[in-house]
Design an enzyme around this catalytic site. Sequence first.
Site, PDB file in Angstrom:
ATOM      1  N   ARG A 175       7.215   1.666   1.321  1.00 42.68           N
ATOM      2  CA  ARG A 175       7.497   0.221   1.371  1.00 42.68           C
ATOM      3  C   ARG A 175       7.936  -0.278  -0.006  1.00 42.68           C
ATOM      4  O   ARG A 175       8.783  -1.157  -0.116  1.00 42.68           O
ATOM      5  CB  ARG A 175       6.296  -0.566   1.897  1.00 42.68           C
ATOM      6  CG  ARG A 175       6.746  -1.820   2.629  1.00 42.68           C
ATOM      7  CD  ARG A 175       5.626  -2.529   3.363  1.00 42.68           C
ATOM      8  NE  ARG A 175       5.076  -1.739   4.428  1.00 42.68           N
ATOM      9  CZ  ARG A 175       3.805  -1.762   4.814  1.00 42.68           C
ATOM     10  NH1 ARG A 175       2.942  -2.563   4.210  1.00 42.68           N
ATOM     11  NH2 ARG A 175       3.387  -1.011   5.803  1.00 42.68           N
ATOM     12  N   SER A 231      -0.655  -4.969   5.058  1.00 43.18           N
ATOM     13  CA  SER A 231      -0.819  -5.231   6.486  1.00 43.18           C
ATOM     14  C   SER A 231      -2.292  -5.493   6.767  1.00 43.18           C
ATOM     15  O   SER A 231      -3.163  -5.155   5.957  1.00 43.18           O
ATOM     16  CB  SER A 231      -0.327  -4.041   7.300  1.00 43.18           C
ATOM     17  OG  SER A 231      -1.095  -2.909   6.992  1.00 43.18           O
ATOM     18  N   GLY A 272       0.823  -1.212   0.000  1.00 44.74           N
ATOM     19  CA  GLY A 272       0.000   0.000   0.000  1.00 44.74           C
ATOM     20  C   GLY A 272       0.853   1.256   0.000  1.00 44.74           C
ATOM     21  O   GLY A 272       0.558   2.240  -0.674  1.00 44.74           O
ATOM     22  N   ASP A 287      -1.742  -5.293  13.566  1.00 43.77           N
ATOM     23  CA  ASP A 287      -2.456  -4.968  14.810  1.00 43.77           C
ATOM     24  C   ASP A 287      -3.495  -6.048  15.082  1.00 43.77           C
ATOM     25  O   ASP A 287      -3.850  -6.811  14.179  1.00 43.77           O
ATOM     26  CB  ASP A 287      -3.094  -3.576  14.739  1.00 43.77           C
ATOM     27  CG  ASP A 287      -3.983  -3.388  13.538  1.00 43.77           C
ATOM     28  OD1 ASP A 287      -3.450  -3.084  12.449  1.00 43.77           O
ATOM     29  OD2 ASP A 287      -5.204  -3.565  13.666  1.00 43.77           O
ATOM     30  N   ARG A 342       1.933  11.332  -8.205  1.00 37.79           N
ATOM     31  CA  ARG A 342       1.344  11.337  -6.860  1.00 37.79           C
ATOM     32  C   ARG A 342       2.222  10.630  -5.821  1.00 37.79           C
ATOM     33  O   ARG A 342       1.721  10.124  -4.812  1.00 37.79           O
ATOM     34  CB  ARG A 342      -0.039  10.675  -6.855  1.00 37.79           C
ATOM     35  CG  ARG A 342      -1.065  11.498  -7.576  1.00 37.79           C
ATOM     36  CD  ARG A 342      -2.410  10.811  -7.584  1.00 37.79           C
ATOM     37  NE  ARG A 342      -3.338  11.621  -8.342  1.00 37.79           N
ATOM     38  CZ  ARG A 342      -4.410  12.213  -7.824  1.00 37.79           C
ATOM     39  NH1 ARG A 342      -4.707  12.045  -6.564  1.00 37.79           N
ATOM     40  NH2 ARG A 342      -5.188  12.941  -8.575  1.00 37.79           N
ATOM     41  N   ARG A 360       6.895  -1.553  11.062  1.00 43.13           N
ATOM     42  CA  ARG A 360       6.260  -2.235   9.930  1.00 43.13           C
ATOM     43  C   ARG A 360       7.135  -2.192   8.686  1.00 43.13           C
ATOM     44  O   ARG A 360       7.207  -3.156   7.952  1.00 43.13           O
ATOM     45  CB  ARG A 360       4.903  -1.598   9.620  1.00 43.13           C
ATOM     46  CG  ARG A 360       3.875  -1.852  10.671  1.00 43.13           C
ATOM     47  CD  ARG A 360       2.485  -1.637  10.136  1.00 43.13           C
ATOM     48  NE  ARG A 360       2.169  -0.256   9.878  1.00 43.13           N
ATOM     49  CZ  ARG A 360       1.643   0.583  10.766  1.00 43.13           C
ATOM     50  NH1 ARG A 360       1.396   0.170  11.979  1.00 43.13           N
ATOM     51  NH2 ARG A 360       1.362   1.814  10.426  1.00 43.13           N
ATOM     52  N   ARG A 419      -0.590  -8.461  -4.028  1.00 46.19           N
ATOM     53  CA  ARG A 419      -0.621  -7.427  -2.992  1.00 46.19           C
ATOM     54  C   ARG A 419       0.158  -7.931  -1.781  1.00 46.19           C
ATOM     55  O   ARG A 419       0.036  -9.109  -1.401  1.00 46.19           O
ATOM     56  CB  ARG A 419      -2.083  -7.136  -2.633  1.00 46.19           C
ATOM     57  CG  ARG A 419      -2.240  -6.360  -1.347  1.00 46.19           C
ATOM     58  CD  ARG A 419      -3.625  -5.791  -1.135  1.00 46.19           C
ATOM     59  NE  ARG A 419      -3.922  -5.630   0.270  1.00 46.19           N
ATOM     60  CZ  ARG A 419      -3.346  -4.733   1.076  1.00 46.19           C
ATOM     61  NH1 ARG A 419      -2.439  -3.897   0.602  1.00 46.19           N
ATOM     62  NH2 ARG A 419      -3.656  -4.665   2.353  1.00 46.19           N
TER      63      ARG A 419
HETATM   64  N1  HPA Z   1      -8.386  -2.169   9.583  1.00 47.69           N
HETATM   65  C1  HPA Z   1      -8.306  -2.055   8.248  1.00 47.69           C
HETATM   66  N2  HPA Z   1      -7.195  -2.230   7.575  1.00 47.69           N
HETATM   67  C2  HPA Z   1      -6.086  -2.536   8.259  1.00 47.69           C
HETATM   68  C3  HPA Z   1      -6.098  -2.653   9.643  1.00 47.69           C
HETATM   69  C4  HPA Z   1      -7.307  -2.470  10.326  1.00 47.69           C
HETATM   70  O1  HPA Z   1      -7.377  -2.563  11.579  1.00 47.69           O
HETATM   71  N3  HPA Z   1      -4.843  -2.944  10.030  1.00 47.69           N
HETATM   72  C5  HPA Z   1      -4.084  -2.989   8.927  1.00 47.69           C
HETATM   73  N4  HPA Z   1      -4.824  -2.739   7.850  1.00 47.69           N
END
Ligand code: HPA
Length: 237
Positions: A27, A93, A23, A208, A46, A221, A90
């Site tokens: 990274r 995270s 994303g 998370d 962008r 990360r 893709r």
């Molecule tokens: N929500 C949505 N997308 C995410 C999250 C989350 O808690 N963590 C990493 N990508």
Amino acid sequence: MIPTAHIEVKEEGIIAKTVLMPGDPLRAKFIADTFLENVCKFNNVRNIFGYTGTYKGRKISVMASGMGMPSIGIYSYELFNFYGVENIIRIGSCGAYTTDLNLYDVILCTEAWSESSYAKVQSGYEYDTIAASLTLNSKLNKIAEDLGIKVHKNRIHSSDVFYRENFDEYKDIYTHHGCTCVEMESFALFHNANILGKKAACLLTVSDNLVTRELTTSEERQGAFTNMMKIALEMAE
Ligand code: HPA
């Protein structure tokens, strides 16, 4: 026709057949700086940086997708439809919906469930689940086994909303739809691949946990997602 509205490529054939999509543009830069040789930067529009290079002598590209389905929807459509890209993986995270997943665990997404209207609006697709490419997934799974990296093969939630007023809604999505974690892009990516006759897959690393509220910092990360990157990079051709 090149260039397109959001990708500024100056030469034909500069983008590899297989593109890794994190994303975050930083990274993408980290992957190019750390793992690729003979690197050429093909996109700056962008600050959605795109690079092509070689990994163990094989060609591969990496370009950021931005956050959310509208963003990955644009970039993956242009890559597939205008630049001859065949495979997009893709690498993102996710937030875990269960204590069965620990921070930094890797998930190979089998299918994405979503409340999103993306696929319906894009082409009238009526369902709420889209599978990843079986061909790419079986290759990624074999690579992970060969590298000795454990991957959880799970159905995931692609959400349009990061901040929900009702935080606990994730419990229903886990219980009723069987999604073990949440991200915000795969449903649109898989849909674009299907309508354009291409292939897409998604590897995620847990950043998370919604149950325990454990978090990682963006600095952690950027460096700590290397297991997922090493699996995906082996797809270079
Ligand atoms: N929500 C949505 N997308 C995410 C999250 C989350 O808690 N963590 C990493 N990508």
